[in-house]
Design a protein around this motif. Structure first.
Motif, PDB file in Angstrom:
ATOM      1  N   ALA A 277       0.798  -1.174   0.115  1.00 56.14           N
ATOM      2  CA  ALA A 277       0.021   0.136  -0.059  1.00 56.14           C
ATOM      3  C   ALA A 277       0.819   1.387  -0.126  1.00 56.14           C
ATOM      4  O   ALA A 277       0.470   2.321  -0.669  1.00 56.14           O
ATOM      5  N   GLU A 278       2.092   1.248   0.760  1.00 56.92           N
ATOM      6  CA  GLU A 278       2.848   2.367   0.592  1.00 56.92           C
ATOM      7  C   GLU A 278       3.576   2.754  -0.504  1.00 56.92           C
ATOM      8  O   GLU A 278       3.980   4.054  -0.942  1.00 56.92           O
ATOM      9  N   LEU A 279       3.240   1.782  -1.726  1.00 58.31           N
ATOM     10  CA  LEU A 279       3.926   2.075  -2.900  1.00 58.31           C
ATOM     11  C   LEU A 279       2.906   3.264  -3.746  1.00 58.31           C
ATOM     12  O   LEU A 279       3.142   3.602  -4.789  1.00 58.31           O
ATOM     13  N   GLY A 280       1.645   3.087  -3.303  1.00 51.88           N
ATOM     14  CA  GLY A 280       0.665   4.286  -3.971  1.00 51.88           C
ATOM     15  C   GLY A 280       0.070   3.761  -4.970  1.00 51.88           C
ATOM     16  O   GLY A 280      -0.455   4.516  -5.624  1.00 51.88           O
ATOM     17  N   LEU A 281       0.125   2.466  -5.274  1.00 55.27           N
ATOM     18  CA  LEU A 281      -0.510   1.879  -6.471  1.00 55.27           C
ATOM     19  C   LEU A 281      -1.917   1.227  -6.316  1.00 55.27           C
ATOM     20  O   LEU A 281      -1.897   0.741  -4.983  1.00 55.27           O
ATOM     21  N   PRO A 282      -2.857   1.008  -6.939  1.00 53.66           N
ATOM     22  CA  PRO A 282      -3.835   0.422  -6.566  1.00 53.66           C
ATOM     23  C   PRO A 282      -3.864  -1.069  -6.414  1.00 53.66           C
ATOM     24  O   PRO A 282      -2.998  -1.586  -7.192  1.00 53.66           O
ATOM     25  N   PHE A 283      -4.547  -1.781  -5.649  1.00 53.05           N
ATOM     26  CA  PHE A 283      -4.327  -3.382  -5.532  1.00 53.05           C
ATOM     27  C   PHE A 283      -5.539  -3.895  -5.128  1.00 53.05           C
ATOM     28  O   PHE A 283      -6.648  -3.304  -4.402  1.00 53.05           O
ATOM     29  N   TRP A 284      -5.537  -5.470  -5.316  1.00 57.28           N
ATOM     30  CA  TRP A 284      -6.439  -6.168  -4.982  1.00 57.28           C
ATOM     31  C   TRP A 284      -6.014  -7.395  -4.430  1.00 57.28           C
ATOM     32  O   TRP A 284      -4.916  -7.786  -4.763  1.00 57.28           O
ATOM     33  N   LEU A 285      -6.665  -7.945  -3.467  1.00 56.29           N
ATOM     34  CA  LEU A 285      -6.279  -9.335  -2.628  1.00 56.29           C
ATOM     35  C   LEU A 285      -6.983 -10.305  -3.221  1.00 56.29           C
ATOM     36  O   LEU A 285      -8.140 -10.340  -3.865  1.00 56.29           O
ATOM     37  N   ALA A 286      -6.195 -11.519  -3.453  1.00 54.58           N
ATOM     38  CA  ALA A 286      -6.850 -12.788  -3.867  1.00 54.58           C
ATOM     39  C   ALA A 286      -6.401 -14.003  -3.210  1.00 54.58           C
ATOM     40  O   ALA A 286      -5.522 -13.798  -2.162  1.00 54.58           O
ATOM     41  N   GLY A 287      -7.192 -14.726  -3.102  1.00 53.48           N
ATOM     42  CA  GLY A 287      -7.031 -16.091  -2.518  1.00 53.48           C
ATOM     43  C   GLY A 287      -7.810 -16.097  -1.251  1.00 53.48           C
ATOM     44  O   GLY A 287      -7.493 -15.384  -0.351  1.00 53.48           O
ATOM     45  N   GLY A 288      -9.012 -16.958  -1.343  1.00 56.77           N
ATOM     46  CA  GLY A 288      -9.577 -16.945  -0.079  1.00 56.77           C
ATOM     47  C   GLY A 288     -10.547 -15.677   0.166  1.00 56.77           C
ATOM     48  O   GLY A 288     -10.888 -15.342   0.947  1.00 56.77           O
ATOM     49  N   CYS A 289     -10.861 -15.019  -0.929  1.00 54.64           N
ATOM     50  CA  CYS A 289     -11.596 -13.647  -0.712  1.00 54.64           C
ATOM     51  C   CYS A 289     -12.952 -13.701  -1.372  1.00 54.64           C
ATOM     52  O   CYS A 289     -13.502 -12.497  -1.551  1.00 54.64           O
ATOM     53  N   ALA A 290     -13.491 -14.852  -1.474  1.00 54.34           N
ATOM     54  CA  ALA A 290     -14.827 -15.048  -2.173  1.00 54.34           C
ATOM     55  C   ALA A 290     -16.118 -14.836  -1.158  1.00 54.34           C
ATOM     56  O   ALA A 290     -16.830 -15.741  -0.905  1.00 54.34           O
ATOM     57  N   SER A 291     -15.950 -13.636  -0.507  1.00 54.01           N
ATOM     58  CA  SER A 291     -17.025 -13.364   0.369  1.00 54.01           C
ATOM     59  C   SER A 291     -17.495 -12.016   0.769  1.00 54.01           C
ATOM     60  O   SER A 291     -16.335 -11.303   0.102  1.00 54.01           O
ATOM     61  N   PRO A 292     -18.677 -11.527   0.948  1.00 53.24           N
ATOM     62  CA  PRO A 292     -18.747 -10.059   1.201  1.00 53.24           C
ATOM     63  C   PRO A 292     -17.844  -9.505   2.312  1.00 53.24           C
ATOM     64  O   PRO A 292     -17.384  -8.374   2.490  1.00 53.24           O
ATOM     65  N   GLU A 293     -17.586 -10.484   3.234  1.00 50.27           N
ATOM     66  CA  GLU A 293     -16.802 -10.062   4.601  1.00 50.27           C
ATOM     67  C   GLU A 293     -15.322  -9.772   4.102  1.00 50.27           C
ATOM     68  O   GLU A 293     -14.686  -8.756   4.626  1.00 50.27           O
ATOM     69  N   ALA A 294     -14.741 -10.932   3.224  1.00 50.70           N
ATOM     70  CA  ALA A 294     -13.493 -10.571   2.333  1.00 50.70           C
ATOM     71  C   ALA A 294     -13.325  -9.139   1.835  1.00 50.70           C
ATOM     72  O   ALA A 294     -12.273  -8.629   1.841  1.00 50.70           O
ATOM     73  N   LEU A 295     -14.424  -9.023   1.145  1.00 48.16           N
ATOM     74  CA  LEU A 295     -14.193  -7.721   0.007  1.00 48.16           C
ATOM     75  C   LEU A 295     -14.408  -6.675   1.099  1.00 48.16           C
ATOM     76  O   LEU A 295     -13.476  -5.628   0.640  1.00 48.16           O
ATOM     77  N   ASN A 296     -15.149  -6.378   2.281  1.00 45.77           N
ATOM     78  CA  ASN A 296     -15.012  -5.346   2.759  1.00 45.77           C
ATOM     79  C   ASN A 296     -13.738  -5.258   3.895  1.00 45.77           C
ATOM     80  O   ASN A 296     -13.065  -4.243   3.890  1.00 45.77           O
ATOM     81  N   ALA A 297     -13.131  -6.438   4.067  1.00 43.36           N
ATOM     82  CA  ALA A 297     -12.017  -6.385   4.809  1.00 43.36           C
ATOM     83  C   ALA A 297     -10.674  -5.965   3.991  1.00 43.36           C
ATOM     84  O   ALA A 297      -9.855  -5.295   4.377  1.00 43.36           O
ATOM     85  N   ALA A 298     -10.875  -6.402   2.724  1.00 44.47           N
ATOM     86  CA  ALA A 298      -9.688  -5.807   1.710  1.00 44.47           C
ATOM     87  C   ALA A 298      -9.915  -4.394   1.489  1.00 44.47           C
ATOM     88  O   ALA A 298      -8.538  -3.745   1.552  1.00 44.47           O
ATOM     89  N   LYS A 299     -11.054  -3.823   1.494  1.00 41.80           N
ATOM     90  CA  LYS A 299     -11.173  -2.494   1.088  1.00 41.80           C
ATOM     91  C   LYS A 299     -10.871  -1.748   2.472  1.00 41.80           C
ATOM     92  O   LYS A 299     -10.178  -0.528   2.474  1.00 41.80           O
TER      93      LYS A 299
END
Length: 467
Positions: A277-299
């Motif tokens: 995140a410190e690099l300042g570029l957009p990123f997405w998390l992957a692996g075990g992220c197929a849930s609304p909870e994981a989406l909210n936690a990633a954001k």
């Protein structure tokens, strides 16, 4: 009116990236369905030349391949492909698919053009009928088809290139040059004892197309990473701009980054999201992220969203045979589905996640190297280059300098993955058995299906993730 790339820059980043699962699992139908719903639909770029000619040999049901080929801007390239590969009515089920030449460093012009057209077709169909965003996913380990594949995708207006399975330092700059039809020289990974020599692969898009009035759109480049160190390396040393990252946990399906030590993953193998995140570029998390909870936690951690693969692999639009999807769902519900992280199966040397299904039980894995996407390029004693695959015939591999240890436990991913999407080769009257790659997390299944349903669509995956 905004161009596709301009619209991508103007709009908010999508929350959900649909994973690019090869070969042919993340097909144009799946990417199209996801992109229509405002998320990033991604086609797999793996083996698309073989997939195109097998679709044509199967008779091109629905005429989709020929419709997309008719839209290719240089029709002189298309006619020889149709004349050579299209079979009206399709091959009889017991017939053997005709094969194209194996990928080589000095690829023939017609083989490059088949790659260009095949990637154009897949992206064109994925983008057809909507204004959503479409990406293409490629594996850095598969180098020889990469440049023609990317160029074909760019001719179709691909919006994003997603690449993992290595350190793709040269790809961003190659995208810049291709947009201008400039020649490209890419470093080639060669197995050699002389590290002082550098081998390259050349590609000139201008030899395949006539002059263009304005540059092609340069797609954004997202690197798939498993460590913050790699992210920093790409930002500092890549040949062009890196536009974002997909941070992949080791429980994701398909190929994974090798563990730092031994044959087991530990906390040391989890990427520091905060450092990326410190690099300042957009990123997405992957692996075990197929849930609304994981989406909210990633954001909440600064991510734009998540990349999801397995949940889309099991939906109606994916390329996996319906019988395999049904069996996996049934096994998961019965508590008998086992996802194995196989440290030996893949010729790439990377760990590979897979599941056993009825269609591949009780038979030996294929060891016929007749597709060759994962062959290793090696330097011979006389300085010329050769090709060998540890998952191919052992005698041939050993005669070319390979070792028994390298060949142990290897499986032919090329043939096995194509069998998983219903394009398995027939040899001596028997179809090649599927090789099914999968992710560890199946927690999405119950919320989407409930107790009564047995299948679902891509739109239901997105609706669940955003619920």
């Amino acid at each position: 009116m905004l161009s596709s790339l301009d619209s991508f820059q103007a709009m908010a980043y999508p929350e959900i990236i649909q994973g690019g699962m090869g070969a042919g699992v993340s097909n144009w139908r799946l990417a199209n369905a996801v992109a229509r719903l405002g998320q990033l639909g991604v086609v797999s770029g793996t083996a698309l030349d073989t997939i195109l000619i097998r679709r044509l040999q199967d008779g091109d049901t629905g005429g989709h391949m020929r419709r997309a080929m008719a839209a290719f801007p240089y029709q002189g390239v298309v006619k020889p492909i149709l004349d050579k590969w299209f079979i009206e009515g399709g091959l009889p089920p017991e017939e053997t698919y005709r094969l194209k030449p194996l990928p080589t460093v000095d690829m023939l012009r017609e083989d490059e053009e088949l790659l260009i057209v095949a990637n154009f077709v897949e992206v064109y169909l994925a983008k057809e009928g909507h204004d959503g965003m479409v990406g293409i996913n490629l594996l850095e380990k598969i180098q020889l088809p990469t440049m023609p594949s990317l160029f074909g995708a760019m001719l179709a207006g691909v919006d994003v290139v997603v690449m993992g399975g290595g350190i793709p330092l040269g790809i961003p700059g190659a995208l810049d040059k291709m947009a201008q039809l400039q020649p490209i020289e890419m470093k080639l990974n060669v197995v050699t004892t002389d590290r002082s020599l550098e081998h390259t692969r050349s590609f000139h898009p201008g030899t395949h197309v006539s002059a263009i009035e304005e540059p092609l759109k340069r797609p954004r480049f997202f690197a798939v990473i498993a460590s913050d160190v790699l992210a920093k390396t790409l930002v500092k040393k890549a040949s062009g701009k890196v536009d974002g990252f997909v941070i992949e946990h080791y429980n994701a399906g398909g190929h994974n980054a090798p563990p730092r030590r031994g044959d087991a993953y530990t906390e040391r193998d989890i990427c520091s999201v905060e450092k990326v995140a410190e690099l300042g570029l957009p990123f997405w998390l992957a692996g075990g992220c197929a849930s609304p909870e994981a989406l909210n936690a990633a954001k909440a951690r600064g991510a734009r969203g998540v990349q999801v693969g397995t949940a889309f692999a099991c939906c109606e639009e994916s390329g996996i045979l319906d019988s395999i999807k049904s069996e996996i769902i049934m096994k998961h519900r019965a508590g008998t589905l086992e996802v194995v992280t196989d440290f030996k199966a893949s010729p790439t040397g990377y760990p590979f996640k897979r599941v056993e299904v009825e269609a591949n039980s009780g038979r030996d894995a294929c060891r016929a190297c007749d597709l060759g996407y994962l062959r290793h390029v090696y330097a011979k004693e006389d300085g010329t280059l050769g090709y060998r695959c540890p998952a191919g015939p052992r005698k041939s591999y050993l005669s070319k300098g390979g070792t028994p240890e390298e060949a142990e436990g290897k499986q032919c991913l090329c043939n096995g993955l194509l069998a998983t999407i219903g394009m398995g080769q027939t040899r001596r009257g028997t179809k090649v058995q599927p090789l099914v790659t999968w992710g560890e997390d199946m927690s999405f299944l119950q919320p989407i299906l409930g107790d009564s349903k047995s299948q679902y669509t891509a739109s239901e995956v997105i609706e669940y993730l955003q619920s």
